[in-house]
Structures are given as C-alpha cells and as structure tokens.
Design a protein around this motif. Structure first.
Motif, PDB file in Angstrom:
ATOM      1  N   LEU A 186       0.792  -1.492   0.401  1.00  0.00           N
ATOM      2  CA  LEU A 186      -0.158   0.346   0.075  1.00  0.00           C
ATOM      3  C   LEU A 186       0.527   1.219  -0.154  1.00  0.00           C
ATOM      4  CD1 LEU A 186      -3.227   1.214   0.556  1.00  0.00           C
ATOM      5  CD2 LEU A 186      -2.187   1.334   3.022  1.00  0.00           C
ATOM      6  N   LEU A 187       2.081   1.094   1.025  1.00  0.00           N
ATOM      7  CA  LEU A 187       2.834   2.653   0.822  1.00  0.00           C
ATOM      8  C   LEU A 187       3.833   2.569  -0.727  1.00  0.00           C
ATOM      9  CD1 LEU A 187       2.917   2.058   5.238  1.00  0.00           C
ATOM     10  CD2 LEU A 187       1.659   4.012   3.263  1.00  0.00           C
ATOM     11  N   GLY A 188       4.176   1.394  -0.985  1.00  0.00           N
ATOM     12  CA  GLY A 188       5.299   1.565  -1.838  1.00  0.00           C
ATOM     13  C   GLY A 188       6.835   1.314  -1.290  1.00  0.00           C
ATOM     14  N   ARG A 189       6.847   1.232   0.541  1.00  0.00           N
ATOM     15  CA  ARG A 189       8.264   1.619   0.189  1.00  0.00           C
ATOM     16  C   ARG A 189       8.370   0.348   1.330  1.00  0.00           C
ATOM     17  NH1 ARG A 189      10.486   5.893   2.795  1.00  0.00           N
ATOM     18  NH2 ARG A 189      11.763   4.733   4.068  1.00  0.00           N
ATOM     19  N   PRO A 190       9.664  -0.344   2.205  1.00  0.00           N
ATOM     20  CA  PRO A 190       9.809  -0.509   3.038  1.00  0.00           C
ATOM     21  C   PRO A 190       9.156  -0.547   4.137  1.00  0.00           C
ATOM     22  CG  PRO A 190      11.630  -1.341   1.359  1.00  0.00           C
ATOM     23  CD  PRO A 190      10.924   0.765   1.218  1.00  0.00           C
ATOM     24  N   VAL A 191       8.781  -1.641   5.344  1.00  0.00           N
ATOM     25  CA  VAL A 191       7.994  -1.731   6.250  1.00  0.00           C
ATOM     26  C   VAL A 191       8.667  -2.542   7.359  1.00  0.00           C
ATOM     27  CG1 VAL A 191       6.075  -0.272   5.989  1.00  0.00           C
ATOM     28  CG2 VAL A 191       6.157  -2.713   6.416  1.00  0.00           C
ATOM     29  N   VAL A 192       8.391  -2.010   7.981  1.00  0.00           N
ATOM     30  CA  VAL A 192       9.108  -3.154   9.377  1.00  0.00           C
ATOM     31  C   VAL A 192       8.505  -3.034  10.595  1.00  0.00           C
ATOM     32  CG1 VAL A 192      11.277  -3.249  12.006  1.00  0.00           C
ATOM     33  CG2 VAL A 192      11.760  -2.158   9.618  1.00  0.00           C
ATOM     34  N   LYS A 193       8.004  -4.513  10.937  1.00  0.00           N
ATOM     35  CA  LYS A 193       7.129  -4.872  12.193  1.00  0.00           C
ATOM     36  C   LYS A 193       7.388  -5.189  13.732  1.00  0.00           C
ATOM     37  CE  LYS A 193       2.388  -6.092  11.638  1.00  0.00           C
ATOM     38  NZ  LYS A 193       1.621  -5.687  11.393  1.00  0.00           N
ATOM     39  N   ALA A 194       6.974  -4.016  14.610  1.00  0.00           N
ATOM     40  CA  ALA A 194       7.560  -3.905  15.717  1.00  0.00           C
ATOM     41  C   ALA A 194       6.461  -3.484  16.720  1.00  0.00           C
ATOM     42  CB  ALA A 194       8.932  -3.473  15.797  1.00  0.00           C
ATOM     43  N   TRP A 195       6.596  -3.898  17.801  1.00  0.00           N
ATOM     44  CA  TRP A 195       5.572  -3.139  19.092  1.00  0.00           C
ATOM     45  C   TRP A 195       4.463  -3.951  18.400  1.00  0.00           C
ATOM     46  CZ3 TRP A 195       9.261   0.681  18.035  1.00  0.00           C
ATOM     47  CH2 TRP A 195      10.436   0.787  18.403  1.00  0.00           C
ATOM     48  N   ASN A 196       4.220  -4.783  17.207  1.00  0.00           N
ATOM     49  CA  ASN A 196       2.608  -5.207  17.359  1.00  0.00           C
ATOM     50  C   ASN A 196       1.929  -6.897  18.482  1.00  0.00           C
ATOM     51  OD1 ASN A 196       4.447  -7.006  15.942  1.00  0.00           O
ATOM     52  ND2 ASN A 196       2.442  -7.685  15.657  1.00  0.00           N
ATOM     53  N   ALA A 197       2.913  -7.481  18.756  1.00  0.00           N
ATOM     54  CA  ALA A 197       3.159  -8.189  19.500  1.00  0.00           C
ATOM     55  C   ALA A 197       2.708  -8.569  21.459  1.00  0.00           C
ATOM     56  CB  ALA A 197       3.549  -9.589  19.085  1.00  0.00           C
ATOM     57  N   ILE A 198       2.682  -7.354  21.730  1.00  0.00           N
ATOM     58  CA  ILE A 198       2.603  -7.059  22.829  1.00  0.00           C
ATOM     59  C   ILE A 198       1.043  -5.927  23.310  1.00  0.00           C
ATOM     60  CG2 ILE A 198       3.800  -4.900  23.338  1.00  0.00           C
ATOM     61  CD1 ILE A 198       5.289  -5.435  25.544  1.00  0.00           C
ATOM     62  N   GLY A 199       0.661  -6.556  24.690  1.00  0.00           N
ATOM     63  CA  GLY A 199      -0.704  -5.642  24.645  1.00  0.00           C
ATOM     64  C   GLY A 199      -0.416  -4.610  25.067  1.00  0.00           C
ATOM     65  N   THR A 200      -1.399  -3.618  24.899  1.00  0.00           N
ATOM     66  CA  THR A 200      -1.099  -2.130  25.542  1.00  0.00           C
ATOM     67  C   THR A 200      -0.630  -1.485  27.502  1.00  0.00           C
ATOM     68  OG1 THR A 200      -2.941  -1.730  25.973  1.00  0.00           O
ATOM     69  CG2 THR A 200      -2.725  -1.098  23.907  1.00  0.00           C
ATOM     70  N   ALA A 201      -1.198  -2.705  27.919  1.00  0.00           N
ATOM     71  CA  ALA A 201      -0.831  -3.140  29.390  1.00  0.00           C
ATOM     72  C   ALA A 201       0.673  -3.352  29.897  1.00  0.00           C
ATOM     73  CB  ALA A 201      -2.172  -3.513  30.373  1.00  0.00           C
ATOM     74  N   PRO A 202       0.479  -4.482  29.722  1.00  0.00           N
ATOM     75  CA  PRO A 202       2.310  -5.321  29.462  1.00  0.00           C
ATOM     76  C   PRO A 202       2.924  -4.311  29.110  1.00  0.00           C
ATOM     77  CG  PRO A 202       0.680  -7.175  28.751  1.00  0.00           C
ATOM     78  CD  PRO A 202      -0.413  -5.198  29.028  1.00  0.00           C
ATOM     79  N   PHE A 203       2.663  -3.737  28.043  1.00  0.00           N
ATOM     80  CA  PHE A 203       3.988  -2.758  26.887  1.00  0.00           C
ATOM     81  C   PHE A 203       4.127  -1.458  28.621  1.00  0.00           C
ATOM     82  CE2 PHE A 203       5.410   1.054  23.488  1.00  0.00           C
ATOM     83  CZ  PHE A 203       6.622  -0.020  23.820  1.00  0.00           C
ATOM     84  N   ALA A 204       2.559  -0.680  28.747  1.00  0.00           N
ATOM     85  CA  ALA A 204       3.342   0.499  29.906  1.00  0.00           C
ATOM     86  C   ALA A 204       3.931  -0.285  31.306  1.00  0.00           C
ATOM     87  CB  ALA A 204       1.927   1.230  30.162  1.00  0.00           C
ATOM     88  N   GLU A 205       3.568  -1.603  31.581  1.00  0.00           N
ATOM     89  CA  GLU A 205       4.433  -1.832  32.658  1.00  0.00           C
ATOM     90  C   GLU A 205       4.938  -2.516  32.785  1.00  0.00           C
ATOM     91  OE1 GLU A 205       0.563  -3.705  33.856  1.00  0.00           O
ATOM     92  OE2 GLU A 205      -0.556  -1.475  34.117  1.00  0.00           O
ATOM     93  N   ASN A 206       5.421  -3.408  32.243  1.00  0.00           N
ATOM     94  CA  ASN A 206       6.168  -4.631  32.211  1.00  0.00           C
ATOM     95  C   ASN A 206       8.190  -3.881  31.250  1.00  0.00           C
ATOM     96  OD1 ASN A 206       4.403  -6.005  33.443  1.00  0.00           O
ATOM     97  ND2 ASN A 206       4.088  -7.018  32.019  1.00  0.00           N
ATOM     98  N   ASP A 207       7.916  -2.560  31.160  1.00  0.00           N
ATOM     99  CA  ASP A 207       9.610  -3.206  30.630  1.00  0.00           C
ATOM    100  C   ASP A 207      10.819  -3.033  31.789  1.00  0.00           C
ATOM    101  OD1 ASP A 207       8.506  -0.177  31.994  1.00  0.00           O
ATOM    102  OD2 ASP A 207       9.970   0.124  31.540  1.00  0.00           O
ATOM    103  N   LYS A 208      11.783  -3.176  31.426  1.00  0.00           N
ATOM    104  CA  LYS A 208      12.829  -3.836  32.843  1.00  0.00           C
ATOM    105  C   LYS A 208      14.147  -3.664  32.382  1.00  0.00           C
ATOM    106  CE  LYS A 208      11.007  -6.496  35.106  1.00  0.00           C
ATOM    107  NZ  LYS A 208       9.320  -6.450  34.376  1.00  0.00           N
ATOM    108  N   PRO A 209      15.418  -2.996  32.730  1.00  0.00           N
ATOM    109  CA  PRO A 209      16.410  -2.429  32.339  1.00  0.00           C
ATOM    110  C   PRO A 209      17.679  -3.484  31.404  1.00  0.00           C
ATOM    111  CG  PRO A 209      16.334  -3.072  34.820  1.00  0.00           C
ATOM    112  CD  PRO A 209      15.107  -3.754  33.993  1.00  0.00           C
TER     113      PRO A 209
END
Length: 259
Positions: free
Chosen positions: A128-151
């Motif tokens: 659709l966009l006619g250019r390369p894209v990367v798939k990332a951050w799609n495989a995590i839920g919104t709450a785990p992403f906001a709450e479960n980050d670790k160093p």
C-alpha cells in the motif's frame, strides 16, 4: 548503534509517531526518555494529545510536521487510517525507517479482503505504501507494554519480535526496542511476520528472548484468525468491548488461548 555504560544509545534519532493511543503514548514517553527527539501526532490535532505522552520530552505536532525530517516514522494507528498518511510516508527519503505497530481486527477495522484471503498484514501495508516497512511492537498488549519494561540485562525482561525486509531497518528497530525496555528479537523478513500476528504464540504472551524462536516456530497460520477472534470475544465478554484489563490478566488469558 553505539551505547553508553547504561545501555542507552549514543545516537540521538529524530522520530515521528503518528498515533497517540496507548501504544503511541508509551512509545513517545520511552523514546523521549532515551534522549531521542520525538514528535507525536494524532488525527485530531496537537492540542488533543494527552499530557502523559509528552511528560518525558516528546513534542505534540501536526501529522505533517511529525513526518517531516525524521530518521524513523512509527505508524501506531488502526489500518483504516493508513491511506490518509500514505502521502506523508511517500515524502520520506528512502533511508528513513518506517515501523508498523498495527494489528488487523475485523471487528474494529472492518473486513479487509486481502487479509481475509491470507495476505501477511505488514506485506499488505508495504504494498500500500510502496516502500519497506518494519513490523515491531505489535505483539505486546498495551498494559504489559506500559507496565512491564525492564532494564537491559534483567533476567525477567520480555522480548518482542521484529520483522522487516531490510536488515538495516531491523537493526534500528532493535535498538529502539531496547530503549523502550524490552529485548528485540530479529524475526527475519516480512513474509514470516504472520508468526507475530494476533492469535500466535508470541502475541501478548510476554515471553523471554530465549522463548521467542520456539514460539514463532510453533505458530499455525490457519489457526490464527480463529484464535484472534476467540480472544476478542472472551475479552469483550469478560471486561467489555475495548476495555484493556491489567497486564497480568492479558498475559494469562493470551497464554491459555494461544500457546
């Protein structure tokens, strides 16, 4: 990408984020805190962006400004909005990295015939966009992403798969993933990114890095839509349509349904 003793990038990147929902807000906060120059926009104007998205240094702008003069453009929006931002993406230089965080849910997005026929979600977007894209951050839920980050180096740090056809784009996404508090896992080309779509064993199950490869390998393509739709129905019945429960609940239910 060079890093200092704390694991943060030496290189400051110019990052635009189109979409200020839950994932876009967390991205804006984490990437700005990691010393990147972050601009964030939504479809309603900069004055409507929540203060939470800006409290670590990100700047609210229009969509046109967010996509201008950036090294990375992150699309964090429903699929129904992609056609509107296509001209902004088309104006980017070839070396800019475009990252897609989206997932297809026909209950929300309406039926996409190409995806219903089995086309890989981000390959459809790349066409659709006619250019390369990367798939990332799609495989995590919104709450785990906001709450479960670790160093970096924490034994319980979760990993998130990253797919894309240009190795250099995946490398950038891997570094930015690290800056958001999660390990990136190089999952190869977009053709295989169906393995991280909703319903798959890695989707919202918050696995450690050493668990990602077996989970990707275990994905069964023809079962993903059924598991996705079952998950949507269960979450809607239990918590209400569009309501996100806490991180632990999301992970527990997703593991029970998809692994």
């Amino acid at each position: 990408m060079p890093r200092d003793a704390s694991g943060r990038s030496f290189m400051t990147m110019k990052i635009g984020i189109l979409g200020a929902g839950n994932i876009g807000t967390t991205l804006a906060r984490r990437l700005a805190a990691a010393r990147h120059e972050v601009k964030v926009a939504n479809s309603r104007g900069p004055e409507t962006i929540a203060a939470k998205a800006l409290d670590t240094g990100a700047r609210a702008t229009t969509a046109e400004e967010a996509a201008k003069d950036v090294d990375v453009l992150i699309l964090s929006m429903p699929q129904t909005a992609f056609a509107k931002v296509k001209p902004l993406v088309a104006a980017l230089p070839n070396e800019a990295v475009v990252i897609d965080t989206s997932n297809y849910f026909p209950q929300r997005d309406g039926v996409n015939p190409a995806l219903e026929a089995g086309e890989v979600e981000s390959e459809w977007l790349q066409t659709l966009l006619g250019r390369p894209v990367v798939k990332a951050w799609n495989a995590i839920g919104t709450a785990p992403f906001a709450e479960n980050d670790k160093p970096r180096g924490h034994p319980e740090r979760s990993a998130i798969p990253i797919a894309g056809d240009r190795a250099e784009d995946r490398e950038v996404a891997m570094a930015l993933m690290d800056d958001t508090g999660f390990d990136g896992f190089d999952a190869g080309t977009l053709a295989e990114s169906w393995r991280q779509q909703p319903g798959s064993p890695v989707y919202c199950t918050n696995l450690r890095r050493d668990q990602i490869a077996p989970a990707l390998a275990a994905a069964e393509r023809d079962r993903l839509p059924k598991r996705r739709d079952l998950s949507v129905a269960i979450f809607a019945e239990r918590f209400g349509a569009g309501v996100n429960p806490d991180a632990e609940t999301i992970i527990r239910i997703s593991r029970a349904l998809q692994m």
